[in-house]
Each structure stands twice: as C-alpha cells, then as structure tokens.
Design a protein around this motif. Structure first.
Motif, PDB file in Angstrom:
ATOM      1  N   ALA A 183       0.845  -1.203   0.000  1.00 51.13           N
ATOM      2  CA  ALA A 183       0.000   0.000   0.000  1.00 51.13           C
ATOM      3  C   ALA A 183       0.878   1.250   0.000  1.00 51.13           C
ATOM      4  N   PRO A 184       0.494   2.277  -0.735  1.00 55.12           N
ATOM      5  CA  PRO A 184       1.315   3.504  -0.789  1.00 55.12           C
ATOM      6  C   PRO A 184       1.337   4.226   0.551  1.00 55.12           C
ATOM      7  N   GLY A 185       2.397   4.992   0.733  1.00 57.92           N
ATOM      8  CA  GLY A 185       2.484   5.853   1.905  1.00 57.92           C
ATOM      9  C   GLY A 185       2.941   5.157   3.158  1.00 57.92           C
ATOM     10  N   ARG A 186       3.544   4.005   3.050  1.00 61.80           N
ATOM     11  CA  ARG A 186       4.046   3.285   4.224  1.00 61.80           C
ATOM     12  C   ARG A 186       5.561   3.129   4.093  1.00 61.80           C
ATOM     13  N   PRO A 187       6.333   4.047   4.619  1.00 60.72           N
ATOM     14  CA  PRO A 187       7.785   3.994   4.431  1.00 60.72           C
ATOM     15  C   PRO A 187       8.449   2.856   5.186  1.00 60.72           C
ATOM     16  N   GLY A 188       7.832   2.373   6.258  1.00 59.97           N
ATOM     17  CA  GLY A 188       8.438   1.300   7.033  1.00 59.97           C
ATOM     18  C   GLY A 188       9.524   1.809   7.949  1.00 59.97           C
ATOM     19  N   PRO A 189      10.192   0.894   8.659  1.00 64.09           N
ATOM     20  CA  PRO A 189      11.256   1.302   9.599  1.00 64.09           C
ATOM     21  C   PRO A 189      12.453   1.884   8.847  1.00 64.09           C
ATOM     22  N   ILE A 190      13.299   2.555   9.595  1.00 63.71           N
ATOM     23  CA  ILE A 190      14.485   3.187   8.984  1.00 63.71           C
ATOM     24  C   ILE A 190      15.390   2.137   8.347  1.00 63.71           C
ATOM     25  N   SER A 191      15.549   1.001   9.005  1.00 59.87           N
ATOM     26  CA  SER A 191      16.422  -0.039   8.474  1.00 59.87           C
ATOM     27  C   SER A 191      15.812  -1.410   8.766  1.00 59.87           C
ATOM     28  N   THR A 192      15.786  -2.274   7.773  1.00 64.20           N
ATOM     29  CA  THR A 192      15.261  -3.632   7.925  1.00 64.20           C
ATOM     30  C   THR A 192      16.210  -4.618   7.241  1.00 64.20           C
ATOM     31  N   SER A 193      16.454  -5.750   7.868  1.00 62.22           N
ATOM     32  CA  SER A 193      17.370  -6.758   7.313  1.00 62.22           C
ATOM     33  C   SER A 193      16.682  -8.111   7.246  1.00 62.22           C
ATOM     34  N   TRP A 194      17.062  -8.898   6.248  1.00 62.07           N
ATOM     35  CA  TRP A 194      16.571 -10.275   6.091  1.00 62.07           C
ATOM     36  C   TRP A 194      17.761 -11.189   5.798  1.00 62.07           C
ATOM     37  N   SER A 195      17.689 -12.395   6.284  1.00 65.95           N
ATOM     38  CA  SER A 195      18.715 -13.405   5.986  1.00 65.95           C
ATOM     39  C   SER A 195      18.001 -14.650   5.464  1.00 65.95           C
ATOM     40  N   LEU A 196      18.278 -15.013   4.226  1.00 64.89           N
ATOM     41  CA  LEU A 196      17.593 -16.127   3.561  1.00 64.89           C
ATOM     42  C   LEU A 196      18.598 -17.208   3.185  1.00 64.89           C
ATOM     43  N   THR A 197      18.133 -18.444   3.162  1.00 66.77           N
ATOM     44  CA  THR A 197      18.960 -19.573   2.737  1.00 66.77           C
ATOM     45  C   THR A 197      18.183 -20.384   1.707  1.00 66.77           C
ATOM     46  N   LEU A 198      18.760 -20.584   0.532  1.00 64.83           N
ATOM     47  CA  LEU A 198      18.094 -21.348  -0.517  1.00 64.83           C
ATOM     48  C   LEU A 198      18.160 -22.839  -0.208  1.00 64.83           C
ATOM     49  N   ALA A 199      17.109 -23.551  -0.593  1.00 68.30           N
ATOM     50  CA  ALA A 199      17.046 -24.993  -0.342  1.00 68.30           C
ATOM     51  C   ALA A 199      16.142 -25.628  -1.393  1.00 68.30           C
ATOM     52  N   GLY A 200      16.169 -26.960  -1.426  1.00 67.64           N
ATOM     53  CA  GLY A 200      15.266 -27.712  -2.296  1.00 67.64           C
ATOM     54  C   GLY A 200      15.814 -28.079  -3.651  1.00 67.64           C
ATOM     55  N   GLY A 201      17.043 -27.710  -3.964  1.00 67.42           N
ATOM     56  CA  GLY A 201      17.612 -28.060  -5.258  1.00 67.42           C
ATOM     57  C   GLY A 201      18.032 -29.519  -5.320  1.00 67.42           C
ATOM     58  N   THR A 202      17.775 -30.173  -6.430  1.00 71.47           N
ATOM     59  CA  THR A 202      18.150 -31.587  -6.594  1.00 71.47           C
ATOM     60  C   THR A 202      18.750 -31.808  -7.984  1.00 71.47           C
ATOM     61  N   ASP A 203      19.554 -32.873  -8.104  1.00 73.93           N
ATOM     62  CA  ASP A 203      20.153 -33.296  -9.370  1.00 73.93           C
ATOM     63  C   ASP A 203      19.837 -34.754  -9.615  1.00 73.93           C
ATOM     64  N   THR A 204      19.806 -35.148 -10.888  1.00 73.66           N
ATOM     65  CA  THR A 204      19.784 -36.567 -11.264  1.00 73.66           C
ATOM     66  C   THR A 204      20.698 -36.734 -12.471  1.00 73.66           C
ATOM     67  N   PRO A 205      21.361 -37.877 -12.581  1.00 79.90           N
ATOM     68  CA  PRO A 205      22.260 -38.092 -13.720  1.00 79.90           C
ATOM     69  C   PRO A 205      21.473 -38.095 -15.028  1.00 79.90           C
ATOM     70  N   PRO A 206      22.086 -37.628 -16.101  1.00 80.29           N
ATOM     71  CA  PRO A 206      21.392 -37.658 -17.395  1.00 80.29           C
ATOM     72  C   PRO A 206      21.254 -39.074 -17.922  1.00 80.29           C
ATOM     73  N   ALA A 207      20.165 -39.326 -18.630  1.00 80.01           N
ATOM     74  CA  ALA A 207      19.941 -40.602 -19.308  1.00 80.01           C
ATOM     75  C   ALA A 207      20.196 -40.423 -20.799  1.00 80.01           C
ATOM     76  N   ARG A 208      19.887 -41.440 -21.575  1.00 81.78           N
ATOM     77  CA  ARG A 208      20.197 -41.378 -22.998  1.00 81.78           C
ATOM     78  C   ARG A 208      19.459 -40.228 -23.685  1.00 81.78           C
ATOM     79  N   GLN A 209      18.214 -39.981 -23.310  1.00 86.42           N
ATOM     80  CA  GLN A 209      17.452 -38.946 -23.989  1.00 86.42           C
ATOM     81  C   GLN A 209      18.102 -37.583 -23.813  1.00 86.42           C
ATOM     82  N   GLU A 210      18.614 -37.306 -22.627  1.00 89.17           N
ATOM     83  CA  GLU A 210      19.269 -36.012 -22.406  1.00 89.17           C
ATOM     84  C   GLU A 210      20.523 -35.883 -23.275  1.00 89.17           C
ATOM     85  N   TYR A 211      21.264 -36.987 -23.431  1.00 86.66           N
ATOM     86  CA  TYR A 211      22.438 -36.940 -24.300  1.00 86.66           C
ATOM     87  C   TYR A 211      22.028 -36.821 -25.766  1.00 86.66           C
TER      88      TYR A 211
END
Length: 499
Positions: A183-211
């Motif tokens: 919503a407009p007009g909400r400047p928020g606090p003077i300073s705000t910080s966030w710390s995020l960590t990525l997760a959920g990535g997976t791999d699988t070896p390629p099969a013949r179709q990928e090659y």
C-alpha cells in the motif's frame, strides 16, 4: 558496459560478444555434466575463467569429468570451446523473501530462485538490507549473495522498485515478484534486514534422452570442429552407451566437418573389456561412420591442488589438436605431440597390451623418457585406409567448411556458365591456399586437386535448378584422394557429399 548521460537522456552501450567463426577447425564442443549453469543451452567460452564463471568450479568430490576435460583443453593450447551442460530432471533451489508493507517495492513478497537447477544452490545465503529514505538520499536496498566454494556477490544502493531487474546480473540468483504491491504511503522502519537460505535443489544423472538432445544441439552449432563427451562413459553403460555413441556418430558424420574424440568408459578396467567395447563400435563395419571418431587411452593423472586427479584424455587431446591447428594447420597429425599439464598415466600398460589396443583401433598415450606424455596415435576407428587418418579427415573438414562458405551464397543463382565459373574460381582459391600450406600432395596445383563443373556432370537434360561440382583432392603423404561432390539446388540449398 559503458554509460553516457545528458539531461533527460541516458545511453547504455553493451560490448558486442564475439561472433562465431565457422571456418575455424580448432573450436571444440564439450557435452557433459557441470556443477551449475544452463541446462541444454550451449555457452561459448574462451578460457578456464569463462568456464568457472558460467558453470562454477568443479565439485569438490570430483564427480564430474567434463570440467576437468575443459581445463585440460585450455591448458594444452585450446582457445575456444562450446560447453553444454547435460542433466537429468533437476529442481531449482529457492527461498521466499517477505518484504511486507514497506513502501517503494514492486511486491510484498519475492521468490529468490537460483539461476540454474541443481543441488549446487542448496545453502546459498542471501543477506538483504533495506535503508529508508534519509537526508542522505532515497530508499536503497543492498544484497550480498554467498555461495559455498565461490566468490560472493554484492549489490549496493539499489532502488527498491527496480531491485528484481537490477539483480539479473547475478551469477547465482534471480528475484521474482510474487505478491501484490504494498500500500502507498508506508515507508516502514528506517532499516530492515533479512537473511535467507536457498534450499530444495536436486540433481539426477542424465539418461540417454538427455544426451540425444545435447547431440542434436551441438550438431546445429556451425563453429565446433571437435567434440567430446567426457562423462558419457560414467552416465551410460552397456548397450545403451554403445548405441548412444553410434547415434552420435550418425549425427556427426553427415556434417563432414567435425571429429569426435571418445574416452574409454572408466568402468572398463581391463584391456580385454576395452577391446570388447571398441569392437562393439567397429562391428558396424561402416567405415564412413567410424571415420569421424577416434578413441584415446589411457586416462591421465593431473595436478589438482596438493593431490592428483584421474581425468579422461579427451580434453587434453583436443587441446593438443587445437594447438597444432593454430601452429601448423588442420592437416597435421596429433601423433607425437606433447601433452601439457598432465604428470602421469592412470595405468601403466605393458607393451603386449599396448599392441592389443593399437590393433583394436585405440590411439595410445605413452609416457616417454625425457619428453613426458606423448600422443602416440592419429587414427580414426575406421579400418579403411582412405578414412583412417585423423589428419586427412580434418583436412576434409577444413575444405568442407571453406567450400560451404564460398558456395552457400550462390545457392539461389541461376544455373549458367557464369555461375559455374564463379564456383570453380572460388573453390580453386580455397584449394590453392591448402596446397601452399603443404596440406596437399604434388609439386604443382594440378597434381594436388581437380575441380570439375561443366557439361560432363551437368548435362543439358539435368534439372536446371541443380548444379553439380566434383572435387578431387590428393592429401599429403600418405597420399590418399579425397572426393567431394557439391550439389547446389534452389529447392534444397547446398549439399556436400563425400564420394
């Protein structure tokens, strides 16, 4: 990238990337596994630093062979390569950044997504800090992206509304708005910080179709003249691996402009198993199909920090071929050349076993006193003397590329004596250059090549929309004739056939 600004005017100039050069025969294509990077999209690289920038450093556990093969290519004099990441189904790591109702942002929530799929991004930390407007200036956002094993990235002083667009230069993450605007007009606090960590990535070896998909992509690139698949023998096995190699050769041979260097699958620990594998390829008996492939063995031991690592030979051999190409020309054999940045062979084969491999069609790498590691073979898998030697096949590849360059613009010209003369002159100029470089036999040009494009191969009753030009070339010692047939048709473009 440079920027210039005038009142009310902003101009940004981005440097133009290098243009592909289809006439070169020292450019390699590497198809295999990488830590990160786009999947199925070829990337042009001109140094090991380019490889690390696009695909990340090799994984610490050394599970992938392709990055080390590419490093060997550049260490041995290779200048340009196309790298194509091959992967099975993979999931992209991500996190959610909830901004809330702080004004100025384009959304109240963003998805922080890794730039490419895979487990490489699990554990990536993103530190974000928002500073509200003060007397010192407008609101700003700063981000720091920390990736295990790689250099961190920092983005400072970004305007909140454009933060997603301005972070697109990151090698590691993208920001995707995923919520309504605050919503407009909400400047928020003077300073705000966030710390995020990525997760959920997976791999699988390629099969013949990928090659299969990767092989199709590389065949559509006009620049590569050398091809390697360093991880193929690890990812595929048995008849699936053999069938994939034959499919690869079936795709490459009709192009008549590139050589495939194969690695013996690392699971084949004995000479008997290696010979059996090679025989499964040569059992086709198709000398033309086998003429576009060579096998180099054994594996190499290369420095990797304080330790040594076992790597496939294909990358180093392709680097040697590329180095000789730049120094002497495509018609020179790699046999007898020194391999750089490798200190030993993975296995020391007794002479009787070396003879068995040589007789089976394997090109050996040998360790010689005083010279180190030497490329000891320069033959393809073909048993036909006309298509046996790598130097002659690569001369053919050079000629085909050069002839395509001069003949393709003439495809839509009217079949006439003027067109025939133009074509013969252009092709003769190409062959004269090869003759002067020492690639062809004979003491005079007429002994080295012949170009025929007249009524003998274009009779009056022939389709007027088709023009045939026949070329005979005598390669340098050992003398063997290369015969090419060019067909220019207004309905099917240019076709080059090896007669």
């Amino acid at each position: 990238m440079t920027s210039e600004a005038l009142p009310g005017v902003s101009l940004t100039l981005a440097p133009r990337g290098p243009e592909p050069e289809p006439l070169r025969t020292d450019v390699a294509a590497f198809l295999g596994r990488f830590r990160r990077g786009p999947v199925g999209t070829p990337v042009r690289v001109e140094s090991w630093n380019d490889v690390v920038d696009a695909f990340g450093p090799p994984p610490p556990e050394g599970a992938f062979a392709t990055p080390y093969a590419l490093r060997g290519f550049f260490e041995n004099g290779g200048r340009t390569a196309w790298a194509l990441r091959v992967s099975g189904p993979a999931v992209t790591a991500r996190a959610v950044w909830t901004v809330g109702d702080i004004g100025g942002f384009a959304a109240t929530r963003y998805r922080v997504v890794a730039t490419s799929p895979g487990a490489w991004a699990n554990g990536v930390r993103v530190a974000i800090r928002h500073q509200a407007s003060t007397v010192a200036g407008p609101p700003t956002v700063s981000l720091r992206v920390t990736v295990p094993g790689e250099a961190p990235e920092t983005f400072s002083g970004l305007p909140p509304a454009g933060v997603a667009d301005l972070v697109t230069g990151s090698r590691y993450i993208r920001l995707v708005p995923d919520g309504p605007a605050p919503a407009p007009g909400r400047p928020g606090p003077i300073s705000t910080s966030w710390s995020l960590t990525l997760a959920g990535g997976t791999d699988t070896p390629p099969a013949r179709q990928e090659y299969t998909d990767a092989v199709t992509v590389q065949s559509e690139l006009p620049e590569p003249a050398l091809v390697a698949l360093p991880d193929l023998g690890t990812d595929l096995s048995g008849t699936v691996h053999t069938d994939m190699v034959l499919e690869l050769l079936g795709t490459v041979f009709p192009l008549l402009d590139r050589l495939v260097v194969l690695d013996v699958p690392p699971r084949l620990a004995s000479v008997d198993a290696t010979v059996e594998w090679v025989e499964s390829l040569t059992a086709t008996g198709d000398s033309q199909l086998l003429s576009c492939a060579a096998v180099y063995h054994p594996l190499l031991r290369t420095p990797d920090g304080p330790a040594l690592r076992t790597v496939p030979a294909s990358g180093h051999v392709l680097g040697v071929i590329a180095r000789l190409d730049a120094e002497r020309g495509a018609h020179h054999t790699p046999a007898g050349a020194v391999i750089l940045e490798a200190v030993d062979l993975a296995v020391d084969l007794p002479e009787p076993q070396q003879v068995r491999l040589f007789d089976a069609g394997v090109d050996l790498i040998r360790c010689t006193r005083g010279r180190g590691l030497i490329v000891w073979g320069g033959r393809t898998l073909s048993a036909d003397p006309r298509t046996r030697y790598i130097a002659h096949r690569r001369l053919l590849h050079l000629l085909v590329r050069a002839i395509r360059r001069v003949a393709t613009p003439l495809v839509f010209d009217v079949n006439s004596p003027e067109l025939r003369l133009t074509l013969v002159r252009a092709i003769t100029a190409v062959l004269l250059a090869a003759f002067r470089a020492g690639a062809l036999a004979g003491t005079r040009p007429e002994q080295a090549f012949r170009v025929v494009c007249d009524d003998t191969n274009n009779p009056p009753e022939q389709d007027p929309g088709q023009l045939v030009c026949e070329i005979e070339v005598a390669a340098a010692v050992p003398m063997e004739f290369i015969r090419l047939r060019l067909v220019l048709g207004q309905d099917r473009g240019l076709e080059v056939i090896e007669a």
